[in-house]
Design a protein around this motif. Sequence first.
Motif, PDB file in Angstrom:
ATOM      1  N   VAL A   1      50.550   0.917  -6.967  1.00 43.62           N
ATOM      2  CA  VAL A   1      51.183   1.781  -7.975  1.00 43.62           C
ATOM      3  C   VAL A   1      50.178   1.952  -9.112  1.00 43.62           C
ATOM      4  O   VAL A   1      49.640   0.962  -9.638  1.00 43.62           O
ATOM      5  CB  VAL A   1      52.501   1.173  -8.495  1.00 43.62           C
ATOM      6  N   LEU A   2      49.919   3.206  -9.465  1.00 45.42           N
ATOM      7  CA  LEU A   2      48.921   3.540 -10.487  1.00 45.42           C
ATOM      8  C   LEU A   2      49.613   4.150 -11.699  1.00 45.42           C
ATOM      9  O   LEU A   2      50.503   5.002 -11.542  1.00 45.42           O
ATOM     10  CB  LEU A   2      47.932   4.578  -9.940  1.00 45.42           C
ATOM     11  N   ALA A   3      49.183   3.755 -12.885  1.00 48.49           N
ATOM     12  CA  ALA A   3      49.724   4.390 -14.091  1.00 48.49           C
ATOM     13  C   ALA A   3      48.660   4.311 -15.187  1.00 48.49           C
ATOM     14  O   ALA A   3      48.156   3.225 -15.482  1.00 48.49           O
ATOM     15  CB  ALA A   3      51.004   3.698 -14.538  1.00 48.49           C
ATOM     16  N   ALA A   4      48.317   5.462 -15.747  1.00 46.40           N
ATOM     17  CA  ALA A   4      47.298   5.512 -16.804  1.00 46.40           C
ATOM     18  C   ALA A   4      47.921   6.070 -18.078  1.00 46.40           C
ATOM     19  O   ALA A   4      48.432   7.199 -18.083  1.00 46.40           O
ATOM     20  CB  ALA A   4      46.112   6.390 -16.367  1.00 46.40           C
ATOM     21  N   ASP A   5      47.894   5.264 -19.110  1.00 44.98           N
ATOM     22  CA  ASP A   5      48.358   5.662 -20.446  1.00 44.98           C
ATOM     23  C   ASP A   5      49.774   6.242 -20.437  1.00 44.98           C
ATOM     24  O   ASP A   5      49.995   7.387 -20.849  1.00 44.98           O
ATOM     25  CB  ASP A   5      47.373   6.663 -21.071  1.00 44.98           C
ATOM     26  N   VAL A   6      50.695   5.431 -19.951  1.00 42.21           N
ATOM     27  CA  VAL A   6      52.093   5.875 -19.936  1.00 42.21           C
ATOM     28  C   VAL A   6      53.002   4.999 -20.811  1.00 42.21           C
ATOM     29  O   VAL A   6      54.185   5.298 -20.957  1.00 42.21           O
ATOM     30  CB  VAL A   6      52.677   5.917 -18.497  1.00 42.21           C
ATOM     31  N   LEU A   7      52.454   3.927 -21.388  1.00 40.42           N
ATOM     32  CA  LEU A   7      53.324   2.989 -22.126  1.00 40.42           C
ATOM     33  C   LEU A   7      53.252   3.264 -23.627  1.00 40.42           C
ATOM     34  O   LEU A   7      53.001   2.360 -24.421  1.00 40.42           O
ATOM     35  CB  LEU A   7      52.918   1.548 -21.784  1.00 40.42           C
ATOM     36  N   TYR A   8      53.465   4.530 -24.003  1.00 44.60           N
ATOM     37  CA  TYR A   8      53.309   4.896 -25.417  1.00 44.60           C
ATOM     38  C   TYR A   8      54.637   5.142 -26.115  1.00 44.60           C
ATOM     39  O   TYR A   8      54.645   5.542 -27.271  1.00 44.60           O
ATOM     40  CB  TYR A   8      52.362   6.104 -25.583  1.00 44.60           C
ATOM     41  N   THR A   9      55.752   4.907 -25.404  1.00 49.86           N
ATOM     42  CA  THR A   9      57.056   4.937 -26.089  1.00 49.86           C
ATOM     43  C   THR A   9      57.815   3.664 -25.710  1.00 49.86           C
ATOM     44  O   THR A   9      57.613   3.117 -24.613  1.00 49.86           O
ATOM     45  CB  THR A   9      57.919   6.150 -25.668  1.00 49.86           C
ATOM     46  N   SER A  10      58.700   3.225 -26.610  1.00 57.67           N
ATOM     47  CA  SER A  10      59.457   2.008 -26.297  1.00 57.67           C
ATOM     48  C   SER A  10      60.393   2.272 -25.118  1.00 57.67           C
ATOM     49  O   SER A  10      60.663   1.388 -24.304  1.00 57.67           O
ATOM     50  CB  SER A  10      60.226   1.514 -27.517  1.00 57.67           C
ATOM     51  N   GLN A  11      60.853   3.520 -24.992  1.00 54.72           N
ATOM     52  CA  GLN A  11      61.723   3.862 -23.859  1.00 54.72           C
ATOM     53  C   GLN A  11      60.963   3.666 -22.532  1.00 54.72           C
ATOM     54  O   GLN A  11      61.503   3.129 -21.565  1.00 54.72           O
ATOM     55  CB  GLN A  11      62.168   5.328 -23.997  1.00 54.72           C
TER      56      GLN A  11
ATOM     57  N   PRO B   1      55.707  -6.673  -1.964  1.00 51.17           N
ATOM     58  CA  PRO B   1      55.417  -8.078  -2.273  1.00 51.17           C
ATOM     59  C   PRO B   1      53.919  -8.403  -2.205  1.00 51.17           C
ATOM     60  O   PRO B   1      53.430  -9.251  -2.932  1.00 51.17           O
ATOM     61  CB  PRO B   1      56.202  -8.846  -1.200  1.00 51.17           C
ATOM     62  N   THR B   2      53.196  -7.701  -1.324  1.00 49.59           N
ATOM     63  CA  THR B   2      51.744  -7.937  -1.229  1.00 49.59           C
ATOM     64  C   THR B   2      50.961  -6.822  -1.925  1.00 49.59           C
ATOM     65  O   THR B   2      49.760  -6.671  -1.718  1.00 49.59           O
ATOM     66  CB  THR B   2      51.302  -7.988   0.244  1.00 49.59           C
ATOM     67  N   GLY B   3      51.670  -6.022  -2.713  1.00 47.12           N
ATOM     68  CA  GLY B   3      51.052  -4.848  -3.337  1.00 47.12           C
ATOM     69  C   GLY B   3      50.467  -5.144  -4.709  1.00 47.12           C
ATOM     70  O   GLY B   3      50.433  -6.284  -5.184  1.00 47.12           O
ATOM     71  N   THR B   4      50.026  -4.061  -5.347  1.00 49.82           N
ATOM     72  CA  THR B   4      49.338  -4.171  -6.645  1.00 49.82           C
ATOM     73  C   THR B   4      49.803  -3.050  -7.562  1.00 49.82           C
ATOM     74  O   THR B   4      50.004  -1.917  -7.119  1.00 49.82           O
ATOM     75  CB  THR B   4      47.809  -4.013  -6.453  1.00 49.82           C
ATOM     76  N   LEU B   5      49.934  -3.419  -8.823  1.00 46.40           N
ATOM     77  CA  LEU B   5      50.172  -2.419  -9.872  1.00 46.40           C
ATOM     78  C   LEU B   5      48.913  -2.366 -10.727  1.00 46.40           C
ATOM     79  O   LEU B   5      48.461  -3.395 -11.238  1.00 46.40           O
ATOM     80  CB  LEU B   5      51.378  -2.870 -10.706  1.00 46.40           C
ATOM     81  N   LEU B   6      48.330  -1.169 -10.813  1.00 47.46           N
ATOM     82  CA  LEU B   6      47.109  -1.014 -11.620  1.00 47.46           C
ATOM     83  C   LEU B   6      47.435  -0.149 -12.821  1.00 47.46           C
ATOM     84  O   LEU B   6      47.757   1.039 -12.668  1.00 47.46           O
ATOM     85  CB  LEU B   6      46.054  -0.287 -10.787  1.00 47.46           C
ATOM     86  N   LEU B   7      47.351  -0.750 -13.993  1.00 49.47           N
ATOM     87  CA  LEU B   7      47.649  -0.028 -15.234  1.00 49.47           C
ATOM     88  C   LEU B   7      46.361   0.168 -16.017  1.00 49.47           C
ATOM     89  O   LEU B   7      45.623  -0.804 -16.220  1.00 49.47           O
ATOM     90  CB  LEU B   7      48.558  -0.873 -16.123  1.00 49.47           C
ATOM     91  N   ALA B   8      46.129   1.382 -16.459  1.00 51.24           N
ATOM     92  CA  ALA B   8      45.013   1.608 -17.387  1.00 51.24           C
ATOM     93  C   ALA B   8      45.629   1.984 -18.721  1.00 51.24           C
ATOM     94  O   ALA B   8      46.550   2.816 -18.774  1.00 51.24           O
ATOM     95  CB  ALA B   8      44.118   2.736 -16.876  1.00 51.24           C
ATOM     96  N   ASP B   9      45.143   1.355 -19.775  1.00 54.81           N
ATOM     97  CA  ASP B   9      45.797   1.575 -21.069  1.00 54.81           C
ATOM     98  C   ASP B   9      44.774   1.532 -22.199  1.00 54.81           C
ATOM     99  O   ASP B   9      43.878   0.682 -22.203  1.00 54.81           O
ATOM    100  CB  ASP B   9      46.852   0.475 -21.278  1.00 54.81           C
ATOM    101  N   PRO B  10      44.920   2.440 -23.178  1.00 62.40           N
ATOM    102  CA  PRO B  10      43.959   2.471 -24.288  1.00 62.40           C
ATOM    103  C   PRO B  10      44.308   1.435 -25.364  1.00 62.40           C
ATOM    104  O   PRO B  10      44.319   1.763 -26.559  1.00 62.40           O
ATOM    105  CB  PRO B  10      44.087   3.904 -24.806  1.00 62.40           C
TER     106      PRO B  10
END
Length: 230
Positions: A160-170, A185-194
């Motif tokens: 699961v990929l997510a880049a710069d999505v955690l910019y609101t409390s919601q 269960p054997t997967g990966t979450l890759l977050l890119a964040d500024p």
Amino acid sequence: MADSLLALRTSLAEQLAELRGVQPDQLPPALLDISVRRVGDAYYVCPADWEQLRHEEGGAGRPIPYWARPWPSGVALAGHLKDHPPAENLKVLELGCGLALPSVVAARAGAQVLATDGHSDAVAFAAHVLSINEVEGDVALVDWSDHAGHLVDRGPWDLVLAADVLYTSQNVEAALRLFPHLVAPTGTLLLADPNRKGAQGFLAAARAKFELVSDRGPDVTLHLLTPRNG
Ligand SMILES: C[S@@+](CC[C@H](N)C(=O)[O-])C[C@H]1O[C@@H](n2cnc3c(N)ncnc32)[C@H](O)[C@@H]1O
């Protein structure tokens, strides 16, 4: 305008209008004043003047078109995937894809990609970005803070990929509820964040369910999360 750019513009106009439920001539002009650009070896099509689009959308009472430019986190995540390509046929989900550069790189490596965004314009552009890079991939309109059920139904996802999505409390709250149900269960979450505060809040709480390894950069940090067993 060169023939291929004109064809791209026409195809985009039809999809954008259909998704917005308007006639093509009702779309903001800056949305269709497009240019094709390149970052690394991936091409993307985007509105040429982001400030003008923001101005036109704001004037019409619509939200800021965050999707319409490649942000440093998306570029960094695409670069990481180029250096560490996912295995062929891996099931990959990108959330808040915007112009979907990480999805392009994952699809080029042979992964089965679904690029999603909560803004319909982003989804139309992302489909065209995949297409101009001549890679296979699906796109879907999904706001994961309130309509994420079908992402869970189509999962679990190997990556699961997510880049710069955690910019609101919601979004942070929704991410904490949803992400553990998306990742295999054997997967990966890759977050890119500024290096946003929101991501720190997310990560502090997510440690209950994920092991975390972070590669901190001055502008963008890559966080690799793997589900804890049991
Ligand atoms: C700052 S932009 C980042 C775009 C792209 N990931 C990048 O890094 O270039 C945030 C993106 O997340 C999308 N987004 C934000 N909240 C979302 C939500 N709850 N569900 C789906 N998409 C969301 C926005 O529409 C936008 O495309």
